[in-house]
Design an enzyme around this catalytic site. Structure first.
Site, mmCIF file in Angstrom:
data_model
loop_
_atom_site.group_PDB
_atom_site.id
_atom_site.type_symbol
_atom_site.label_atom_id
_atom_site.label_comp_id
_atom_site.label_asym_id
_atom_site.label_seq_id
_atom_site.Cartn_x
_atom_site.Cartn_y
_atom_site.Cartn_z
ATOM 1 N N HIS A 68 56.538 6.632 15.909
ATOM 2 C CA HIS A 68 57.867 6.177 15.528
ATOM 3 C C HIS A 68 58.891 7.130 16.155
ATOM 4 O O HIS A 68 58.507 8.150 16.757
ATOM 5 C CB HIS A 68 57.981 6.165 14.006
ATOM 6 N N GLU A 70 60.942 9.265 14.867
ATOM 7 C CA GLU A 70 60.958 10.607 14.289
ATOM 8 C C GLU A 70 59.686 11.387 14.651
ATOM 9 O O GLU A 70 59.743 12.575 14.981
ATOM 10 C CB GLU A 70 61.089 10.530 12.763
ATOM 11 N N SER A 95 66.665 4.360 8.795
ATOM 12 C CA SER A 95 66.098 5.015 7.609
ATOM 13 C C SER A 95 64.576 5.157 7.761
ATOM 14 O O SER A 95 63.894 4.195 8.114
ATOM 15 C CB SER A 95 66.438 4.187 6.374
ATOM 16 N N CYS A 97 60.566 5.374 7.617
ATOM 17 C CA CYS A 97 59.423 4.812 6.889
ATOM 18 C C CYS A 97 58.706 5.944 6.160
ATOM 19 O O CYS A 97 59.039 7.115 6.316
ATOM 20 C CB CYS A 97 58.470 4.125 7.869
ATOM 21 N N CYS A 100 57.249 8.753 8.513
ATOM 22 C CA CYS A 100 58.227 9.694 9.054
ATOM 23 C C CYS A 100 58.834 10.545 7.941
ATOM 24 O O CYS A 100 59.092 11.740 8.130
ATOM 25 C CB CYS A 100 59.289 8.930 9.828
#
Lengths: 165, 165
Positions: A68, A70, A95, A97, A100
């Site tokens: 992802h 992040e 935002s 998950c 992350c």
């Protein structure tokens, strides 16, 4: 690793302007990811006004379910001592998950600046319960990137968040 | 990717014996990781008695802060549909950190078999609160691998869990 040298923020910015500047690096990564055919979510990890790394969701590009925005960014930053994470801010266009968010909790990252949470939100209550400071910018470009994602590539988006299409 | 073909369990095992068999694959990965100079934590992802992948912590080997045993294993399994994760069991030699727990939550993995949780435990309450079934085997070899890790490579272990040495 990131090819280009990482930028530094101009010195005379207000705290809000600095957040906008660093979030802009994450948005740039999200745009690159979209243009690569991927999921348009980007991130930047900043330690005391030094950009340690940027990253982006690379599920499609690398065939990876753990990259992802992040996590890719934190991976790009390489192995860091605990003290660095604990004085860093994670910028992300969407935002986080649970994966992350859990990564931020593992490394005790104290603050996350979130581009938007209208398109997706799962972990904010958990993060706040653990003392992580969250700042939601509600950025129009982040929202628009995700609107396109969910409209034009819905199967990949569902896969990315573990949902059935 | 995993070089060797992934093994299948003998057909006549009890449920407990099957768990032991699959956990054994994770333990084998942990041993390999230790011998490589890394953190001896391994994992296996099993979907309806088919081993999708094995993996191991590769912080040292790949210089990666996001490759814990569980995340490396899930990455090795490649992109899977949500329905596969939701019918899979994750085997891991050590109780998951928040990053790995969050990864299981992202993909709605319903059950995790844990080799041991004496050496480290952070996320079990969170996982149970989200409905994940946890089975803790309390395996002697998993405990011994971590005892050696914390005795012989304490700085790397602290780094791996975001703690100061």
């Amino acid at each position: 690793m990131t090819a280009a040298p990482l930028p530094t923020a101009p010195p005379d910015l207000s705290p809000e302007e600095r957040d906008r500047f660093y979030l802009g690096l994450a948005v740039e990564q999200a745009r690159i990811g979209w243009d690569e055919g991927g999921v348009p979510i980007g991130a930047a990890l900043v330690h005391r006004d030094e950009v340690l790394a940027v990253g982006r969701n690379r599920r499609v590009q690398l065939g990876s379910p753990i990259r992802h925005g992040e996590t890719d960014c934190i991976d790009q930053a390489g192995r860091q001592p605990a003290s660095v994470y604990r004085a860093s801010v994670l910028y992300t266009t969407l935002s986080p998950c649970y994966m992350c968010a859990g990564t931020a909790l593992l490394y005790d990252i104290p603050r996350i600046v979130i581009g938007e949470n209208r398109s997706f939100q799962a972990s904010e209550a958990l993060l706040r319960s653990k003392g992580v400071e969250l700042t939601v910018v509600d950025d129009a470009e982040c929202i628009e990137l995700m609107r396109r994602m969910m409209t034009e590539r819905p199967e990949i988006w569902n896969e990315d968040i573990g949902e059935e299409s």
